[in-house]
Design an enzyme around this catalytic site. Sequence first.
Site, PDB file in Angstrom:
ATOM      1  N   ASP A  52      72.961 102.721  27.145  1.00 43.03           N
ATOM      2  CA  ASP A  52      72.152 102.891  25.929  1.00 43.03           C
ATOM      3  C   ASP A  52      70.681 102.574  26.234  1.00 43.03           C
ATOM      4  OD1 ASP A  52      72.476 100.169  26.191  1.00 43.03           O
ATOM      5  OD2 ASP A  52      73.060  99.808  24.099  1.00 43.03           O
ATOM      6  N   SER A  53      70.401 102.149  27.473  1.00 36.61           N
ATOM      7  CA  SER A  53      69.005 102.028  27.914  1.00 36.61           C
ATOM      8  C   SER A  53      68.321 103.391  27.897  1.00 36.61           C
ATOM      9  CB  SER A  53      68.923 101.403  29.316  1.00 36.61           C
ATOM     10  OG  SER A  53      69.754 102.114  30.212  1.00 36.61           O
ATOM     11  N   ASP A  91      78.076 103.558  27.508  1.00 37.83           N
ATOM     12  CA  ASP A  91      77.844 102.432  26.598  1.00 37.83           C
ATOM     13  C   ASP A  91      78.233 102.788  25.180  1.00 37.83           C
ATOM     14  OD1 ASP A  91      76.909 100.091  27.765  1.00 37.83           O
ATOM     15  OD2 ASP A  91      74.857 100.836  27.930  1.00 37.83           O
ATOM     16  N   LYS A 120      81.647 100.743  27.802  1.00 38.71           N
ATOM     17  CA  LYS A 120      81.116  99.384  27.998  1.00 38.71           C
ATOM     18  C   LYS A 120      80.632  98.885  26.646  1.00 38.71           C
ATOM     19  CE  LYS A 120      77.076  98.491  30.268  1.00 38.71           C
ATOM     20  NZ  LYS A 120      76.286  97.866  29.175  1.00 38.71           N
ATOM     21  N   GLU A 122      79.014  95.152  24.578  1.00 35.16           N
ATOM     22  CA  GLU A 122      78.359  93.858  24.782  1.00 35.16           C
ATOM     23  C   GLU A 122      79.033  92.771  23.948  1.00 35.16           C
ATOM     24  OE1 GLU A 122      74.165  94.260  24.058  1.00 35.16           O
ATOM     25  OE2 GLU A 122      73.948  95.928  25.463  1.00 35.16           O
ATOM     26  N   GLU A 189      74.427  90.135  32.980  1.00 32.76           N
ATOM     27  CA  GLU A 189      72.997  90.471  32.995  1.00 32.76           C
ATOM     28  C   GLU A 189      72.160  89.230  32.683  1.00 32.76           C
ATOM     29  OE1 GLU A 189      71.825  93.920  30.756  1.00 32.76           O
ATOM     30  OE2 GLU A 189      69.688  93.470  30.991  1.00 32.76           O
TER      31      GLU A 189
HETATM   32  O1  KIV Z   1      72.182 100.340  29.239  1.00 33.96           O
HETATM   33  C1  KIV Z   1      72.051  99.908  30.387  1.00 33.96           C
HETATM   34  O2  KIV Z   1      71.263 100.420  31.180  1.00 33.96           O
HETATM   35  C2  KIV Z   1      72.872  98.773  30.789  1.00 33.96           C
HETATM   36  C3  KIV Z   1      72.753  98.260  32.174  1.00 33.96           C
HETATM   37  C4  KIV Z   1      71.470  98.101  32.761  1.00 33.96           C
HETATM   38  C5  KIV Z   1      73.736  97.249  32.538  1.00 33.96           C
HETATM   39  O3  KIV Z   1      73.632  98.304  30.005  1.00 33.96           O
END
Ligand code: KIV
Length: 290
Positions: A52-53, A91, A120, A122, A189
């Site tokens: 989600d980055s 994510d 993934k 959090e 992280e």
């Molecule tokens: O969204 C992302 O890029 C991440 C990682 C950097 C672990 O969750």
Amino acid sequence: MSHVSHARPVVTVLDLQRMAGAGERIVMVTAYDAITARIADAAGVDVLLVGDSVGNVCLGFESTLPVTMAMMAHHLEAVVRSRPRALLVVDLPFLSYHLGVEDTLRNAGGLVQKGAQAVKLEGGARRVPVIRALVEAEIPVMGHLGLTPQSVNAMGGYKVQGREAAAAVGLLEDALRIQDAGCCSVVLEGIPAELAERITRELTIPTIGIGAGAACRGQVLVFHDILGLVPGRHPKFVRTYLDGFETLREGLGRWGEDVRAGRFPGPQESYMLPEAAREQVTAWKPTTQV
Ligand code: KIV
């Protein structure tokens, strides 16, 4: 039934466990579209994360919080079309797994139907019910603990987590809880290296670190950070291997100069008429209209 054949075997969630057991470090990188996925896959990474980055890196948001399911699906689909051999993890964005188990299953299941092989999410102990439900539905889950960007408001900024004893112990406990709930691995992280090392020793599932020292079973970074595509200051944990921004700027700048000077396109970038057609076009004169 036909399967895509790859020169090297595809990576599955089971391989993460096997690699960690064999002492092989897992290499994971973000990918947000077909070309970043192709480059990363060609470089031999083991895991692609449609993170989600994408919100910060590609969409210009200040945080990952505005990222929606629709945005994640859009970027996931682009990555899937590159048919990577790497394991494809996506994510779950903010609010897609906070409103209850049913909603989470629908969101995660939809991404799996689009080609994700694991999701993934959090958070620690409070995510146990949704992790259990996802695993029950045969959806592999990667956890994410420590500096979890979706908690930026609750954390009061992007700060290293687990520096005080109570917080460090809390993270150790969280790691064990999400492992028990069925996570297949966990991203750590922004936590002290010694704490990540201790968590890695306590867990049987692989840890993948970002700003969590060298003891994790694998490492993950953002594609654009590794390749220097984002100008300006980087977090301490980033190592940049290329001045990608400058390299790309320079290439585009040279093309612009060629265009302005009339050097582009040249004969090699142009389509030419066949001889006979060229003669006719040269000889052609407009007929006078009455
Ligand atoms: O969204 C992302 O890029 C991440 C990682 C950097 C672990 O969750």
